[in-house]
Each structure stands twice: as C-alpha cells, then as structure tokens.
Write a protein that holds these residues in place. Structure first.
Motif, short mmCIF file in Angstrom:
data_model
loop_
_atom_site.label_atom_id
_atom_site.label_comp_id
_atom_site.label_asym_id
_atom_site.label_seq_id
_atom_site.Cartn_x
_atom_site.Cartn_y
_atom_site.Cartn_z
N TYR A 88 0.93 -1.38 -0.03
CA TYR A 88 0.01 0.06 -0.03
C TYR A 88 0.97 1.27 -0.01
O TYR A 88 0.27 2.36 0.22
N GLY A 89 2.26 1.09 -0.24
CA GLY A 89 3.00 2.28 -0.27
C GLY A 89 4.07 2.42 0.89
O GLY A 89 3.16 1.72 1.75
N GLY A 90 5.08 2.79 0.42
CA GLY A 90 6.05 2.80 1.59
C GLY A 90 6.36 4.28 2.16
O GLY A 90 7.50 4.22 2.95
N ASP A 91 6.03 5.07 1.84
CA ASP A 91 6.35 6.66 2.46
C ASP A 91 5.62 6.54 3.98
O ASP A 91 5.05 5.95 4.18
N GLY A 92 6.24 7.77 4.41
CA GLY A 92 5.55 8.03 5.84
C GLY A 92 4.25 7.97 6.12
O GLY A 92 3.57 7.44 7.08
N LYS A 93 3.72 8.79 5.20
CA LYS A 93 2.03 8.80 4.99
C LYS A 93 1.42 7.42 4.94
O LYS A 93 0.35 7.08 5.57
N ASP A 94 2.01 6.63 4.06
CA ASP A 94 1.30 5.35 3.74
C ASP A 94 1.43 4.47 4.91
O ASP A 94 0.43 3.92 5.12
N ASP A 96 0.97 -5.36 -16.77
CA ASP A 96 2.67 -5.70 -16.55
C ASP A 96 2.79 -6.57 -15.35
O ASP A 96 3.77 -7.13 -15.05
N GLY A 97 1.40 -6.79 -14.60
CA GLY A 97 1.94 -7.43 -13.13
C GLY A 97 2.56 -6.83 -11.93
O GLY A 97 3.02 -7.46 -10.90
N LYS A 98 2.79 -5.55 -12.29
CA LYS A 98 3.40 -4.72 -11.32
C LYS A 98 2.72 -4.22 -10.06
O LYS A 98 3.34 -3.59 -9.05
N GLY A 99 1.49 -4.52 -9.99
CA GLY A 99 0.70 -4.39 -8.67
C GLY A 99 -0.06 -3.13 -8.68
O GLY A 99 0.29 -2.13 -9.65
N ASN A 100 -0.62 -2.93 -7.63
CA ASN A 100 -1.45 -1.50 -7.58
C ASN A 100 -1.27 -1.27 -5.92
O ASN A 100 -2.24 -1.56 -5.49
N PRO A 101 -0.64 -0.11 -5.63
CA PRO A 101 -0.82 0.08 -4.09
C PRO A 101 -2.08 0.79 -3.73
O PRO A 101 -2.39 0.43 -2.66
N ALA A 102 -2.67 1.19 -4.53
CA ALA A 102 -4.12 2.04 -4.25
C ALA A 102 -5.21 0.73 -3.87
O ALA A 102 -5.88 0.96 -2.87
N LEU A 103 -4.65 -0.78 -4.46
CA LEU A 103 -5.73 -1.76 -4.22
C LEU A 103 -5.01 -2.53 -3.16
O LEU A 103 -5.64 -3.58 -2.78
N GLY A 104 -3.87 -2.47 -2.88
CA GLY A 104 -2.95 -3.39 -2.20
C GLY A 104 -2.65 -4.81 -3.06
O GLY A 104 -2.42 -5.84 -2.46
N ALA A 105 -2.85 -4.46 -4.23
CA ALA A 105 -2.48 -5.67 -5.04
C ALA A 105 -0.98 -5.75 -5.38
O ALA A 105 -0.17 -4.87 -5.71
#
Length: 301
Positions: A166-172, A233-242
C-alpha cells in the motif's frame, strides 16, 4: 478490603509470627537429653555416624533476631497487617501512579519534539527508534516477527525489504497502522485446474522464476482476469494493495504449490487498525520505526 478479610489476614500474621517467635525463644533453652559423649544417641551406618548436639551459633541467633525486628518494623511502616495502611502511607497504587506520571512527563517532552519532524526524518532519530522498537515489539511482532521479517503462514509482509503493498512513504505507513488494511484475492478455481496451472506458470514467468514456457504462454491470455488489480504488466497497484508479481517477493510463498493455492482458493489479509489502542503520536513513532527498518535492514533481536 472487607472487615472479614482484614481480620483473617491479621490472624494469619499473628499466628505465623507468634509460632516462629515462640520457637526462636524456646529453642536455645530447650533441654535435649544427651549421652556422655555429647551425642543424642541416634546412630547410622552401624554406629559410624552419630548425631551430635550443639548450641545454635551466636551469629545465627543475632541474625534471626534482626529479622524479627525488621519484620515488625515493616508491618508498622507499610501495608501488610490487615487493612492497616502503615505509618508511611505507602501503597503500590500510589507508587505506580507517581512513576506513570513521571514517565508520561518524559514522553510528552519527547513527543513534542517528535511532532516537529516528518516521519521520514523522524526515522533517523535514535530516541524515536528506541521508543518505536518497543511499540513494535508490544503490538506488531506477534504477526510480523521480532525481526520484522514477516510470516508467510499469516500473510504478514516482510517490513525490511522496502516492498510495499500500500505504499512505503511515511504517510502510507502511518495510514496502514492507523486505519488498518484489508485485502482480498478472489478464488479463481472456476477457471478449471488446467487453466489455473497455466496461470501459475505465467505468474512465475513475470518474475523471471523457473517456469514451463509453453504453459506460461497458454496462461498469458488468462492473466487478463488478474490485470484489473495487478496491472497488465503485473507490477501491482498500491491503491488496491495488489502485490507486484514481477519481483521475487511473495506474501504467501512463491513455490508452485503456494501460487496455485493463492490463485485456486484465493487469499484474505487483514491488518487491524491500531488507532483504538495507540495514540496518534505513538503511531507516528511506530511508522517512523517501520520506515527505519525498511531502509536499514532487520529490526534488532
């Protein structure tokens, strides 16, 4: 404490101290019959061993007397004799409250300083790392492990590899901890066993893992059903947690059997929200610690 229990405790204290005090005063004066050689007459090993009778050493008598004095002084100064609160008025609740207040004062001062920095910068603060590690051990280690390496059986991600659902910055990271996350991978058993097997091989091919090229080619068109979440391309989607399927990081295991189970049966993941348990300031410190771990290797054991 009720009157009954107060009296009961007082009775037990008086009984035990009374018996031991009586034995202490009586024992040195007790007359024990002895034989001419100074023994009691008890023998072992056919007379080789004989029981001698000697007076208690003075150091033992003095030390025991001192213990009685200390015991009576304790009961006079501290709680212990029924409902009597002691001359000093000390209670464990009072000491805990004072210690907690002192600790809270120190934490408040730290938290005020921590609030001045963004989470990414706070991750480099040694004091924040120390507090964050303790928060992590108390709240997160049960699933993610003490070293934050994750748990495949639980579907708890490794937090040290800088790969994020779901993203790796501080806010996420803060949002993940504060609000929790829920992810669902639907089962695709309806595709049929052969198609699931082909899809497994295609997923393996995305990360460059060993795979059956013919089966992967047959599974490529089937991936269209997965692209809505994982991307074409199978690289996922942080918005969905894929998750990203092109790296070698697997949340539920990367063997053929693991991937087959994931596709065939689906997966469900739940990261609980910690906002009901932790304060916003504590979550910021915890997020900073997780950020630190992900950029500087494993958590300390």
């Amino acid at each position: 404490m009720s009157l009954f229990w107060s009296l009961w405790i007082m009775f037990l204290v008086v009984l035990n101290l009374g018996i031991t005090l009586f034995l202490f005063l009586w024992a040195p004066r007790a007359k024990i019959p002895v034989q001419a050689d100074g023994t009691s007459g008890h023998v072992w090993a056919h007379g080789v061993l004989r029981e001698g009778v000697q007076k208690l050493p003075m150091w033992w008598v003095v030390l025991s007397a001192a213990m009685f004095v200390i015991g009576f002084a304790y009961l006079a100064l501290y709680p212990g004799f029924g409902a009597f609160k002691g001359a000093l008025g000390w209670t464990s609740h009072k000491e805990l409250a004072e210690a907690s207040a002192a600790n809270e004062a120190k934490l408040d001062e730290l938290m005020k300083r921590f609030s001045l920095y963004p989470i990414e910068q706070l991750a480099g603060d040694p004091a924040a790392q120390q507090l964050g590690e303790r928060l992590f051990m108390d709240n997160c280690a049960a699933c993610h492990g003490r070293a934050a390496n994750g748990n495949v059986l639980l579907g708890a991600p490794d937090l040290t590899d800088n790969d994020w659902l779901y993203g790796g910055d501080g806010k996420d990271i803060y949002t993940s901890i504060h609000d929790g996350r829920s992810g669902v991978m639907p089962p695709w058993a309806s595709l049929g066993e052969d198609n699931v097997d082909h899809l497994v091989q295609y997923v393996l091919s995305l990360s460059g893992s060993p795979h059956d090229e013919k089966a992967a080619e047959a599974g490529k068109p089937l991936f269209a059903t997965c692209a809505a979440c994982h991307g074409p391309d199978g690289k996922g989607n942080p918005a969905l947690g894929a998750p990203n399927l092109t790296d070698h990081i697997w949340l539920h295991g990367g063997t053929v059997a693991d991937i087959h189970k994931t596709i065939h049966d689906g997966r469900q993941g739940h990261m609980p929200a910690w906002s009901p348990r932790l304060t916003d300031d504590q979550i910021r410190v915890l997020a900073a610690y997780v950020y630190h771990v992900s950029h500087h290797g494993n958590a300390s054991d």
